[in-house]
Design a protein around this motif. Structure first.
Motif, PDB file in Angstrom:
ATOM      1  N   SER A  11       0.835  -1.208   0.000  1.00 52.48           N
ATOM      2  CA  SER A  11       0.000   0.000   0.000  1.00 52.48           C
ATOM      3  C   SER A  11       0.864   1.249   0.000  1.00 52.48           C
ATOM      4  O   SER A  11       0.583   2.217   0.681  1.00 52.48           O
ATOM      5  N   ARG A  14      -0.622   4.618  -0.285  1.00 51.05           N
ATOM      6  CA  ARG A  14      -1.379   5.142   0.832  1.00 51.05           C
ATOM      7  C   ARG A  14      -0.487   5.735   1.920  1.00 51.05           C
ATOM      8  O   ARG A  14      -0.979   6.196   2.934  1.00 51.05           O
ATOM      9  N   HIS A 295      -6.801   1.875  -4.128  1.00 49.53           N
ATOM     10  CA  HIS A 295      -5.665   2.565  -3.527  1.00 49.53           C
ATOM     11  C   HIS A 295      -5.702   4.085  -3.662  1.00 49.53           C
ATOM     12  O   HIS A 295      -5.037   4.772  -2.882  1.00 49.53           O
ATOM     13  N   ARG A 354       2.542  -1.868  -6.937  1.00 47.71           N
ATOM     14  CA  ARG A 354       2.747  -0.516  -6.428  1.00 47.71           C
ATOM     15  C   ARG A 354       3.501   0.291  -7.474  1.00 47.71           C
ATOM     16  O   ARG A 354       4.167  -0.278  -8.352  1.00 47.71           O
TER      17      ARG A 354
END
Length: 421
Positions: A11, A14, A295, A354
């Motif tokens: 993540s 984030r 996301h 990612r």
């Protein structure tokens, strides 16, 4: 010979950032009015077909138009699904025009008839881009509908005859890459003024069909061909531009990125959340229409003002503060790292889980070719089956002349017969 050690559904997007809002503004907005669609395309990133629950009403959408005007938006691209399947399609387009925002449309074209084209022009829609993904056989296969190519071509003519500027956009992959030159001739013959070329990314339904995706070394063939087409197009007064996920600092970079093929422009980093914004049909706001919903949604319209979502959420601000320290793998050490910053964010995320390391890069493919090597993408995790979802791939570095493994991914879905017109 080895695998990239870092991958997975992390993540990183984030991670909390110090939100930077000035001087960025949503100059260019892509607005999904509805997820309802009259196609079931095999490569659709949003898995369009059925409307989302709680899609914005026309009344709420008109309030959003006013918010966009306050934020100095210049152009809004209305998409779907199919934008014309939203009951307020023409009213929303007219409202955009009324407040000084240029409305344009991207469409598969199946439902455009003379009456709708006339209504679109009267509503102030300035340009229409029809998605045409190859010549007839491959387009119909990708769109999973016999007759789709003919309908898309007819839509170009109807929109042109109604007085709107017509353009086209194409996703290239292993299924249709050999159609590049023939499709150029078709679009030129139809009077298309501009053509955007991009790569099919493993997003949504395309993530389920890994065998149709290009391998990184395929760019060694495709990119020079695109540059050659752009030179031919310029001689015919037709503009060809590449999407954000194609190119990056190979010998043809200036040709690909510049308005004219003799220019020296180059990629300057992902603009998501800087001057680009995406709105999903249920009011979810993100920095780019193709970014993964799971996301990158900063908030929902109706729950907080659009300006607050734009200015105050890290999910939209992540590119505003991106530096080389946010990159990893090959991209971290690349000589163009500080300028490129990992290329297209949603493409990198769709491949490796990612952003910050993007194997769909022409410079990178040439780098490995010079060493007698290549990178191969190997599916490792399947996509869960939601709009704008993604799987995860491993990267295997191998000899450039290694035999390619036999296809293992699912094939394209069967074609549905289109009723006679």
């Amino acid at each position: 010979m080895g695998e990239e050690p870092e991958r997975g559904r992390t993540s990183g997007a984030r991670r909390r950032l110090d939100v930077v809002s000035t001087p960025f503004f949503p100059a260019y907005v892509v607005w999904e009015l509805t997820l309802r669609c009259d196609h079931g395309c095999t490569h659709c990133g949003s898995r369009a077909g059925v409307a989302r629950p709680n899609e914005l009403t026309t009344a709420r959408a008109l309030e959003v138009v006013a918010e966009l005007a306050q934020m100095k938006t210049r152009e809004v691209v209305l998409i779907g699904g199919e934008a014309y399947l939203h009951p307020g399609f023409l009213e929303i387009a007219a409202a955009l025009r009324e407040v000084g925002i240029t409305p344009v449309v991207t469409t598969g074209g199946r439902g455009i008839n003379a009456q709708l084209a006339k209504g679109m022009a009267e509503a102030g829609i300035e340009r229409v881009s029809v998605s045409i993904d190859g010549l007839a056989t491959n387009h119909d296969r990708m769109r999973a509908l016999a007759g789709s190519f003919a309908a898309a071509t007819a839509a170009l003519r109807l929109c042109r005859d109604a007085g709107m500027a017509i353009s086209a956009n194409t996703n290239f992959n292993r299924l249709n890459r050999d159609d590049l030159e023939g499709l150029f001739e078709h679009l030129r013959a139809e009077g298309v003024g501009a053509w955007q070329i991009q790569l099919t990314t493993p997003l949504g339904r395309a993530a389920d069909r890994t065998d149709m995706l290009l391998q990184p070394w395929d760019l060694l063939d495709l990119v020079p061909r695109v540059a050659a087409i752009k030179r031919r197009a310029a001689a015919a007064s037709m503009s060809v531009m590449v999407g954000n996920n194609l190119g990056y600092f190979g010998p043809e970079e200036g040709t690909l990125r510049s308005p004219r093929p003799d220019g020296d422009d180059h990629w300057q980093g992902c603009q998501a959340g800087r001057f680009v914004m995406g709105i999903e049909s249920d009011g979810a706001v993100k920095g780019c229409p193709s970014l993964q919903t799971s996301h990158y949604v900063g908030g929902h319209l109706g729950q907080r003002p659009l300006a607050d979502i734009w200015n105050d959420t890290s999910e939209l601000a992540f590119t505003r503060a991106r530096t080389v320290d946010d990159l990893w793998g090959f991209c971290r050490e690349c000589p163009f790292a500080a300028t490129c910053l990992g290329g297209c964010s949603f493409t990198a995320h769709a491949i490796l889980g990612r952003p910050g390391n993007n194997p769909y890069c022409h410079f990178r493919a040439r780098h490995f070719e010079k060493q007698g090597l290549r990178e191969r993408l190997v599916p490792a995790e399947a996509a869960p089956g939601e709009p704008f979802d993604y799987g995860v791939f491993d990267i295997v570095v191998e000899p450039a002349d290694a035999p390619e493994p036999a296809p293992k991914g699912p094939g394209l879905v069967s074609i549905t017969r289109r009723p006679g017109r």
